[in-house]
Design an enzyme around this catalytic site. Structure first.
Site, PDB file in Angstrom:
ATOM      1  N   ASP A  89      15.020  19.528  26.469  1.00  0.00           N
ATOM      2  CA  ASP A  89      16.065  19.149  25.817  1.00  0.00           C
ATOM      3  C   ASP A  89      17.028  19.693  25.728  1.00  0.00           C
ATOM      4  OD1 ASP A  89      14.940  16.757  24.855  1.00  0.00           O
ATOM      5  OD2 ASP A  89      14.101  17.389  22.973  1.00  0.00           O
ATOM      6  N   GLU A 119      20.266  15.180  21.028  1.00  0.00           N
ATOM      7  CA  GLU A 119      19.384  16.366  21.798  1.00  0.00           C
ATOM      8  C   GLU A 119      19.710  17.638  21.191  1.00  0.00           C
ATOM      9  OE1 GLU A 119      17.225  15.542  23.746  1.00  0.00           O
ATOM     10  OE2 GLU A 119      18.005  13.497  24.798  1.00  0.00           O
ATOM     11  N   HIS A 122      17.289  17.708  18.421  1.00  0.00           N
ATOM     12  CA  HIS A 122      15.620  17.743  19.059  1.00  0.00           C
ATOM     13  C   HIS A 122      15.494  19.202  18.952  1.00  0.00           C
ATOM     14  CE1 HIS A 122      16.184  13.492  20.743  1.00  0.00           C
ATOM     15  NE2 HIS A 122      16.192  13.323  19.372  1.00  0.00           N
ATOM     16  N   TYR A 126      12.420  22.142  17.241  1.00  0.00           N
ATOM     17  CA  TYR A 126      11.507  22.917  17.792  1.00  0.00           C
ATOM     18  C   TYR A 126      11.567  24.259  17.120  1.00  0.00           C
ATOM     19  CZ  TYR A 126      11.714  19.096  21.131  1.00  0.00           C
ATOM     20  OH  TYR A 126      11.787  17.838  21.758  1.00  0.00           O
ATOM     21  N   GLU A 186      13.134  11.955  29.919  1.00  0.00           N
ATOM     22  CA  GLU A 186      12.893  11.303  28.672  1.00  0.00           C
ATOM     23  C   GLU A 186      12.004  10.207  28.478  1.00  0.00           C
ATOM     24  OE1 GLU A 186      16.572  11.511  26.371  1.00  0.00           O
ATOM     25  OE2 GLU A 186      17.668  10.867  27.942  1.00  0.00           O
ATOM     26  N   GLU A 220      14.213   8.929  22.275  1.00  0.00           N
ATOM     27  CA  GLU A 220      14.188   9.279  23.591  1.00  0.00           C
ATOM     28  C   GLU A 220      14.105   7.721  24.041  1.00  0.00           C
ATOM     29  OE1 GLU A 220      15.033  11.817  24.631  1.00  0.00           O
ATOM     30  OE2 GLU A 220      14.034  13.648  23.918  1.00  0.00           O
ATOM     31  N   HIS A 223      17.092   6.320  24.290  1.00  0.00           N
ATOM     32  CA  HIS A 223      18.337   7.228  25.585  1.00  0.00           C
ATOM     33  C   HIS A 223      17.637   6.646  26.710  1.00  0.00           C
ATOM     34  CE1 HIS A 223      18.560  11.000  22.741  1.00  0.00           C
ATOM     35  NE2 HIS A 223      19.175   9.917  22.026  1.00  0.00           N
TER      36      HIS A 223
END
Length: 349
Positions: A89, A119, A122, A126, A186, A220, A223
Site C-alpha cells: 500500500d 491508500e 490503509h 496497519y 489490488e 481495493e 480501486h
C-alpha cells in the site's frame, strides 16, 4: 513505437473544461462535475466518498486480549501479512500519484487523488493494528519484513519493476502494462491474506482487525474498478494498442502473479491454519486470476483453464461486503449477506 505521455498542465486557458481525451488530450484542468467526459466518474466519486473511514473508528480492545491466545502459526501469519500489506500500500500511494500526472481528464484525476488518500489510510491502519497488539520493537521488525523475506522480495520486485518501467518511461504502452500490475496488486496479491483474516473472523477471532481489513478490501475493489475503467478508456481512445501482444502480456503476467501468490500462501497458510486448506486457497487464487483477467476485457478462463469456474471459498463473500453503512459487520447479530455478483468481484465465471 509507443506514444510518449504528456503531463497534464496545471491550467490551460485555451482548452475546454471537459477533457478531449483521458490521456494526451486537452483540458483547462477546471473540474465541473456537471460537465465531465465520462459518465461513470461522478457515481464512483460519490461511492468513494461514502466509504470514507479511519482506523480510529475501530475499537481494538477485544483483539488486544485475543492476540496472545492465537496459535504460534496464526500469530506469525498475522504479522507477516500485515508486513506485506504495509509495503504494497505504500507503493500504491506513490504509483497513484504518478499515474494522476498523466491523466488529462480532471474528474478521473480527482478520483486518483482520492484513491491515493485511501491508500494512506490503509497504511495507517496497519500501524494502528500493530501498535495495539505488539511492542514498538516488534512493530518495527514487521515493517522490515519486506527486506528480508525471500518470497516477499520476489513478489514486491515483480510489482515494483512493472511500476518502475512506467515511472521511467511514461508511454501509453507502459501505462497500460502498469495498470495490469495495479490490478494484480489490488485485486489478487492481497487475497490470500484477506482470506486468512476472514477465516479468523468466522471463528470469532480478531474481529476488529478483520473489520478493518474488510474496509480496506472494499476500497481495493473500487480501486480495481477505477483502473479497469481507465484501462478500457485508454484502449478505446487508442485502439492501436489493443493488440494480441497486450493480451498475451496480461495473461502471462496474471499467471506469474498467481504463482507467486500461491507460493506465498503455501508459506504463510499451507495446511497449518484451521479452517483453510492449501488446495482451496490455491484454487481461490487461480479463480481470482481468471476473474481479473476477464474483468480487464481479455476473456474468461485464460490464465488457468483448469481452475474452478465458481469461487471455491464461497463463504468469504459474506466477509467482503459491508452493509451500506459503517456498522461493525462482524458483530451484527443479523447479517444481510450480499449476493455474489460481477460488481463485488465474485460472480461465477
Amino acid at each position: 513505437m509507443s506514444t510518449e505521455l504528456v503531463t497534464r498542465k496545471i491550467m490551460d486557458k485555451t482548452a475546454p473544461n471537459r477533457s478531449t481525451a483521458i490521456v494526451n488530450g486537452e483540458s483547462s484542468n477546471v473540474l465541473n462535475w456537471d460537465d465531465v467526459r465520462f459518465k461513470w466518474a461522478f457515481p464512483l466519486y460519490k461511492r468513494m466518498l461514502a466509504n470514507f473511514w479511519t482506523p480510529f473508528e475501530i475499537n481494538m480492545g477485544k483483539d488486544v486480549q485475543q492476540f496472545p491466545q492465537l496459535s504460534k502459526a496464526e500469530q506469525d501469519t498475522f504479522l507477516k501479512i500485515i508486513g506485506l500489506l504495509a509495503l504494497l500500500d505504500s507503493i500504491q500511494t506513490d504509483y497513484a500519484a504518478k499515474m494522476a500526472d498523466y491523466i488529462t481528464d480532471s474528474s478521473v484525476n480527482a478520483l486518483m487523488v482520492i484513491l491515493a488518500q485511501q491508500e494512506v489510510v490503509h497504511n495507517h491502519s496497519y500501524s494502528y493494528v500493530l501498535s495495539s497488539l505488539v511492542p514498538k520493537g516488534k512493530q518495527d521488525e514487521v515493517f522490515e519484513y519486506w527486506k528480508t523475506e525471500p518470497k516477499l522480495i520476489a513478489r514486491n520486485e515483480f510489482i515494483t519493476n512493472g511500476y518502475q518501467e512506467f515511472a521511467e518511461n511514461p508511454s501509453v504502452e507502459n501505462m497500460l502494462k502498469s495498470i495490469v500490475y495495479d490490478v494484480i496488486l489490488e485485486g489478487l496479491f492481497f487475497y490470500s491474506g484477506f482470506a486468512f483474516f476472514y477465516n479468523l473472523a468466522r471463528n470469532q477471532k480478531m474481529v476488529s482487525t478483520s473489520t478493518m481489513i474488510n474496509y480496506i478490501n472494499r476500497d481495493e475493489q473500487q480501486h480495481v474498478g477505477l483502473f479497469e475503467k481507465i484501462f478500457k478508456e485508454v484502449l478505446n481512445e487508442n485502439p492501436e494498442y489493443n493488440t494480441p501482444e497486450l493480451k498475451e502480456f496480461a495473461i502471462q503476467t496474471f499467471r506469474k502473479a498467481a504463482e507467486l501468490e500461491i507460493e506465498w500462501a503455501e508459506e504463510i497458510i499451507g495446511n497449518k491454519i484451521t479452517g483453510l486448506t492449501m488446495k482451496d486457497v490455491s484454487n481461490y487464487i487461480k479463480f481470482t486470476a481468471n476473474l481479473r483477467c476477464n474483468q480487464m476485457g481479455f476473456g474468461k478462463m485464460l490464465v488457468f483453464p483448469d481452475a474452478p469456474t465458481t469461487n471455491p471459498l464461497r463463504w468469504i463473500v459474506a466477509y467482503q461486503e459491508v452493509d451500506l453503512g459503517k456498522t461493525d459487520f462482524f458483530e451484527q447479530k443479523s447479517r444481510q449477506y450480499t449476493k455474489a455478483s460481477e460488481a463485488n468481484g465474485f460472480d461465477d465465471l
